[in-house]
Design a protein around this motif. Structure first.
Motif, PDB file in Angstrom:
ATOM      1  N   ILE A 111     -79.475 -40.584 -47.798  1.00  0.00           N
ATOM      2  CA  ILE A 111     -79.000 -40.284 -49.077  1.00  0.00           C
ATOM      3  C   ILE A 111     -77.305 -39.905 -48.631  1.00  0.00           C
ATOM      4  O   ILE A 111     -76.331 -40.241 -49.092  1.00  0.00           O
ATOM      5  N   LEU A 112     -77.263 -38.941 -47.788  1.00  0.00           N
ATOM      6  CA  LEU A 112     -75.727 -38.542 -47.312  1.00  0.00           C
ATOM      7  C   LEU A 112     -75.047 -39.694 -46.840  1.00  0.00           C
ATOM      8  O   LEU A 112     -74.046 -39.824 -47.053  1.00  0.00           O
ATOM      9  N   GLN A 113     -75.608 -40.847 -46.020  1.00  0.00           N
ATOM     10  CA  GLN A 113     -74.812 -41.752 -45.701  1.00  0.00           C
ATOM     11  C   GLN A 113     -74.082 -42.685 -46.903  1.00  0.00           C
ATOM     12  O   GLN A 113     -72.779 -43.129 -46.776  1.00  0.00           O
ATOM     13  N   ASP A 114     -74.405 -42.507 -48.058  1.00  0.00           N
ATOM     14  CA  ASP A 114     -73.813 -43.256 -49.085  1.00  0.00           C
ATOM     15  C   ASP A 114     -72.735 -42.295 -49.601  1.00  0.00           C
ATOM     16  O   ASP A 114     -71.778 -42.687 -50.317  1.00  0.00           O
ATOM     17  N   TYR A 115     -72.596 -40.905 -49.308  1.00  0.00           N
ATOM     18  CA  TYR A 115     -71.421 -40.225 -49.535  1.00  0.00           C
ATOM     19  C   TYR A 115     -70.234 -40.159 -48.527  1.00  0.00           C
ATOM     20  O   TYR A 115     -69.093 -39.776 -48.763  1.00  0.00           O
ATOM     21  N   VAL A 116     -70.723 -40.492 -47.413  1.00  0.00           N
ATOM     22  CA  VAL A 116     -69.838 -40.228 -46.259  1.00  0.00           C
ATOM     23  C   VAL A 116     -69.105 -41.703 -46.052  1.00  0.00           C
ATOM     24  O   VAL A 116     -69.516 -42.660 -45.977  1.00  0.00           O
ATOM     25  N   LYS A 117     -67.628 -41.347 -46.024  1.00  0.00           N
ATOM     26  CA  LYS A 117     -66.702 -42.582 -45.816  1.00  0.00           C
ATOM     27  C   LYS A 117     -66.355 -42.909 -44.515  1.00  0.00           C
ATOM     28  O   LYS A 117     -66.054 -44.080 -44.380  1.00  0.00           O
ATOM     29  N   GLY A 169     -68.749 -40.586 -39.379  1.00  0.00           N
ATOM     30  CA  GLY A 169     -69.528 -39.663 -40.071  1.00  0.00           C
ATOM     31  C   GLY A 169     -71.082 -40.810 -40.266  1.00  0.00           C
ATOM     32  O   GLY A 169     -71.941 -40.188 -39.803  1.00  0.00           O
ATOM     33  N   HIS A 170     -70.854 -41.767 -40.621  1.00  0.00           N
ATOM     34  CA  HIS A 170     -72.062 -42.859 -40.515  1.00  0.00           C
ATOM     35  C   HIS A 170     -72.648 -42.805 -39.102  1.00  0.00           C
ATOM     36  O   HIS A 170     -73.879 -42.979 -39.121  1.00  0.00           O
TER      37      HIS A 170
END
Length: 191
Positions: free
Chosen positions: A155-161, A165-166
């Motif tokens: 889920i966090l991957q969707d928020y990291v630009k 971070g990815h």
């Protein structure tokens, strides 16, 4: 000897008989996740016959609540990537008992059309082997934690630009998966 006419009903009955003869658990689902087949081994371990489960989503009733969301995500990922997946999960039987199952799942195409299905095969993990190690509760708790960690990282991957971070999140997902495989290996090698 070439077949002049192929009898699909005979083929389906023969395939079902073969699947019922194997001791491994076999579940087939359509591309939306609805059950289209379970073999006799599944009935034996769960107490559900095919008429009880036909058309139902496996994660709605067989998975313990801690595993249901992760199972749904794994199914969706399998459908989108067509990459086989492997893992462990806990099934809830009709009588309320829990069974630790080691699974392999993959997408298959129909023999007579291009419809996609998912076939999942599994074996029950020896509860005696896990108990002998004294890690039965620890393994279960650890797998529950890893399921939550992996789900939250995805889920966090969707928020990291930022690409960095990815990459870090991807590394964390890989490490959590390695932890799950380590527990699986411990259980398997000491059984």
């Amino acid at each position: 000897m070439a077949l002049e006419r192929f009898d699909i009903l005979t083929f389906n009955k023969q395939t079902k008989n073969i699947m019922d003869a194997v001791s491994s658990l076999v579940v087939v689902m359509d591309e939306d996740g609805r059950i289209t087949f379970i073999n006799q081994a599944c009935t034996d371990i769960t107490g559900y016959c095919f008429s009880d489960v036909e058309g139902r989503y496996i994660w709605d009733f067989l998975f313990c609540p801690d595993y249901a969301a992760g199972a749904r995500r794994a199914f969706d990922d399998l459908i989108s990537t067509h990459k086989p997946c492997h893992g462990k999960t806990v099934w809830r039987a009709r009588d309320g008992t829990s069974n630790l199952i080691s699974w392999s799942s993959q997408v298959i195409k129909g023999a007579f059309d291009d419809k996609m299905s998912v076939i999942a095969t599994g074996v029950g993990v020896s509860q005696q082997a896990v108990a002998a190690l004294g890690i039965d509760g620890i393994a279960h708790d650890f797998n529950n934690l890893l399921t939550v960690i992996i789900g939250n990282l995805e889920i966090l991957q969707d928020y990291v630009k930022a690409p960095e971070g990815h990459a870090l999140i991807g590394d964390a997902i890989i490490s959590a998966g390695q932890g799950a495989r380590l527990i699986e290996s411990l259980c398997r090698n000491n059984g």
